[in-house]
Design a protein around this motif. Structure first.
Motif, PDB file in Angstrom:
ATOM      1  N   TRP A 127      46.170  36.392  29.934  1.00  0.00           N
ATOM      2  CA  TRP A 127      46.574  37.253  31.135  1.00  0.00           C
ATOM      3  C   TRP A 127      45.239  37.643  32.078  1.00  0.00           C
ATOM      4  CZ3 TRP A 127      50.772  36.318  33.694  1.00  0.00           C
ATOM      5  CH2 TRP A 127      51.332  37.036  34.719  1.00  0.00           C
ATOM      6  N   LEU A 128      45.489  38.313  33.191  1.00  0.00           N
ATOM      7  CA  LEU A 128      44.430  38.758  34.061  1.00  0.00           C
ATOM      8  C   LEU A 128      43.904  39.976  33.235  1.00  0.00           C
ATOM      9  CD1 LEU A 128      43.288  38.527  36.931  1.00  0.00           C
ATOM     10  CD2 LEU A 128      44.892  40.387  37.398  1.00  0.00           C
ATOM     11  N   THR A 129      42.453  40.158  33.063  1.00  0.00           N
ATOM     12  CA  THR A 129      41.820  41.104  32.298  1.00  0.00           C
ATOM     13  C   THR A 129      41.504  42.206  33.286  1.00  0.00           C
ATOM     14  OG1 THR A 129      39.910  39.900  32.708  1.00  0.00           O
ATOM     15  CG2 THR A 129      41.021  39.285  30.493  1.00  0.00           C
ATOM     16  N   PRO A 130      41.350  43.470  32.364  1.00  0.00           N
ATOM     17  CA  PRO A 130      41.255  44.631  33.259  1.00  0.00           C
ATOM     18  C   PRO A 130      39.825  44.811  33.862  1.00  0.00           C
ATOM     19  CG  PRO A 130      41.788  45.258  30.860  1.00  0.00           C
ATOM     20  CD  PRO A 130      41.649  43.935  30.925  1.00  0.00           C
ATOM     21  N   ASP A 131      39.067  43.888  34.034  1.00  0.00           N
ATOM     22  CA  ASP A 131      37.729  43.895  34.856  1.00  0.00           C
ATOM     23  C   ASP A 131      38.173  43.328  36.205  1.00  0.00           C
ATOM     24  OD1 ASP A 131      37.790  41.547  33.013  1.00  0.00           O
ATOM     25  OD2 ASP A 131      36.412  40.891  34.396  1.00  0.00           O
ATOM     26  N   SER A 132      39.109  42.787  36.231  1.00  0.00           N
ATOM     27  CA  SER A 132      39.649  42.092  37.609  1.00  0.00           C
ATOM     28  C   SER A 132      40.016  43.313  38.672  1.00  0.00           C
ATOM     29  CB  SER A 132      40.966  41.219  37.342  1.00  0.00           C
ATOM     30  OG  SER A 132      41.347  40.933  38.657  1.00  0.00           O
ATOM     31  N   ASP A 133      39.356  43.063  39.897  1.00  0.00           N
ATOM     32  CA  ASP A 133      39.884  43.821  40.855  1.00  0.00           C
ATOM     33  C   ASP A 133      41.557  44.155  41.402  1.00  0.00           C
ATOM     34  OD1 ASP A 133      37.051  44.811  41.285  1.00  0.00           O
ATOM     35  OD2 ASP A 133      37.005  43.042  42.808  1.00  0.00           O
ATOM     36  N   ASP A 134      42.036  43.108  40.755  1.00  0.00           N
ATOM     37  CA  ASP A 134      43.526  42.819  41.071  1.00  0.00           C
ATOM     38  C   ASP A 134      44.384  43.381  39.969  1.00  0.00           C
ATOM     39  OD1 ASP A 134      42.995  41.589  43.383  1.00  0.00           O
ATOM     40  OD2 ASP A 134      42.618  39.768  42.653  1.00  0.00           O
ATOM     41  N   PHE A 135      43.737  43.814  38.924  1.00  0.00           N
ATOM     42  CA  PHE A 135      44.498  44.381  37.699  1.00  0.00           C
ATOM     43  C   PHE A 135      45.220  45.492  37.949  1.00  0.00           C
ATOM     44  CE2 PHE A 135      44.974  46.162  33.553  1.00  0.00           C
ATOM     45  CZ  PHE A 135      45.484  45.114  32.695  1.00  0.00           C
ATOM     46  N   THR A 136      46.605  45.706  37.772  1.00  0.00           N
ATOM     47  CA  THR A 136      47.606  46.801  37.892  1.00  0.00           C
ATOM     48  C   THR A 136      48.286  47.218  36.651  1.00  0.00           C
ATOM     49  OG1 THR A 136      49.475  45.394  38.265  1.00  0.00           O
ATOM     50  CG2 THR A 136      48.117  45.578  40.037  1.00  0.00           C
ATOM     51  N   GLU A 137      48.725  48.343  36.800  1.00  0.00           N
ATOM     52  CA  GLU A 137      49.713  48.784  35.784  1.00  0.00           C
ATOM     53  C   GLU A 137      50.947  47.672  34.981  1.00  0.00           C
ATOM     54  OE1 GLU A 137      51.562  52.290  36.557  1.00  0.00           O
ATOM     55  OE2 GLU A 137      49.740  53.430  37.121  1.00  0.00           O
ATOM     56  N   ASP A 138      51.264  47.031  35.820  1.00  0.00           N
ATOM     57  CA  ASP A 138      52.222  45.857  35.452  1.00  0.00           C
ATOM     58  C   ASP A 138      51.391  44.882  34.582  1.00  0.00           C
ATOM     59  OD1 ASP A 138      54.378  47.038  36.537  1.00  0.00           O
ATOM     60  OD2 ASP A 138      54.361  45.894  38.502  1.00  0.00           O
ATOM     61  N   ASP A 139      50.314  44.672  35.058  1.00  0.00           N
ATOM     62  CA  ASP A 139      49.210  43.721  34.526  1.00  0.00           C
ATOM     63  C   ASP A 139      48.878  44.332  33.198  1.00  0.00           C
ATOM     64  OD1 ASP A 139      49.133  41.554  36.496  1.00  0.00           O
ATOM     65  OD2 ASP A 139      47.739  42.850  37.697  1.00  0.00           O
ATOM     66  N   GLU A 140      48.675  45.678  32.969  1.00  0.00           N
ATOM     67  CA  GLU A 140      48.383  45.991  31.644  1.00  0.00           C
ATOM     68  C   GLU A 140      49.479  46.047  30.667  1.00  0.00           C
ATOM     69  OE1 GLU A 140      46.200  48.315  29.101  1.00  0.00           O
ATOM     70  OE2 GLU A 140      45.826  47.999  31.037  1.00  0.00           O
TER      71      GLU A 140
END
Length: 258
Positions: free
Chosen positions: A123-136
């Motif tokens: 999945w998208l990783t926390p270093d991305s500027d687009d990372f959200t709580e849902d992504d977490e």
């Protein structure tokens, strides 16, 4: 037996799905036929091909079946991981009853002779500027799935066997090459030395790719456009190779169904 890898086939053989990939650039022109031609040129029935996600544009399984049957007819054993566009993926048990040459992977590992193929979608990783709580939430779940897959390999081989594991993700293991993610941490923890992934496309995507050796792990982007539609020969003992039409493979067998 040899192991090949390719991802992001983005097939659309279903008659009512119109998804021409060449709108994304000339590198996608006639890409399915080029993949087929190259695949048949280098892969034998004794080989294993890892497909790291984004297999079909189908939204439902009955639409994706056209693409899966196309893959089933190609040489070799196929190990398929889920990508973010594989919305047809429902019910791992059902999927794994459908084809003799295809294993669909989820929370498990696949043994190709003495090599263990392990991974998850990522999945998208926390270093991305687009990372959200849902992504977490999804990111944490995917870390657990990766660990479950690797634990299966450790269980099957009876101990640490990182040098005999091929790690697989669909998403890149990290969003920025200079950053570090939980996926990388887990691969290193288990001693994995080789990881392949897809998802990234075009010059902009390739520029974000992490490739080469990082902390003792070799990473390789295997998106179809990155490989010019040629399945990549993977050496799990530490080297990735480009393959050519003269590369013919030897013996291999499918040990377990994931």
């Amino acid at each position: 037996m040899s192991i090949y890898a390719i991802s992001d086939l983005h097939l659309s053989f279903c008659p009512w799905i119109d998804k021409p990939m060449d709108i994304y650039g000339p590198e996608w022109h006639d890409h399915a036929e080029r993949i087929k031609r190259n695949w048949e040129d280098v892969v034998s029935d004794d080989d294993t091909v890892v497909l790291a996600g984004d297999i079909s544009w189908g939204l439902k399984l009955e639409e994706a079946v056209y693409d899966l049957e196309w893959i089933d007819a190609l040489p070799g054993r196929k190990v398929i991981f889920k990508g973010n566009h594989d919305l047809w993926w429902r019910g791992i048990t059902k999927l794994n009853t459908m084809y003799d040459t295809i294993t669909f992977m989820q929370n498990d590992c696949y043994r190709a002779e003495d090599i263990y193929i392990c991974g998850t979608r990522g999945w998208l990783t926390p270093d991305s500027d687009d990372f959200t709580e849902d992504d977490e939430k999804i990111y944490r779940r995917e870390l657990l799935r990766l660990r479950a897959s690797l634990d299966r390999a450790v269980e099957e081989c009876g101990g640490a066997c990182g040098e005999r594991i091929l790690g697989v993700l669909h998403y890149p293991p990290v969003s920025r090459a200079a950053a570090f993610s939980g996926f990388q941490q887990i691969f290193e923890e288990y001693g994995v030395r080789n990881v392949i992934y897809g998802h990234l496309h075009g010059a902009e995507g390739f520029g974000k790719a992490i490739e080469g050796s990082y902390h003792g792990v070799e990473y390789r982007l295997v998106s179809a456009d990155r490989l010019s539609c040629m399945p990549a020969l993977v050496d799990v003992e530490g080297r990735h190779h480009e393959c050519s039409g003269s590369d013919r493979k030897k013996e291999g067998r499918r040990e377990t169904d994931a």
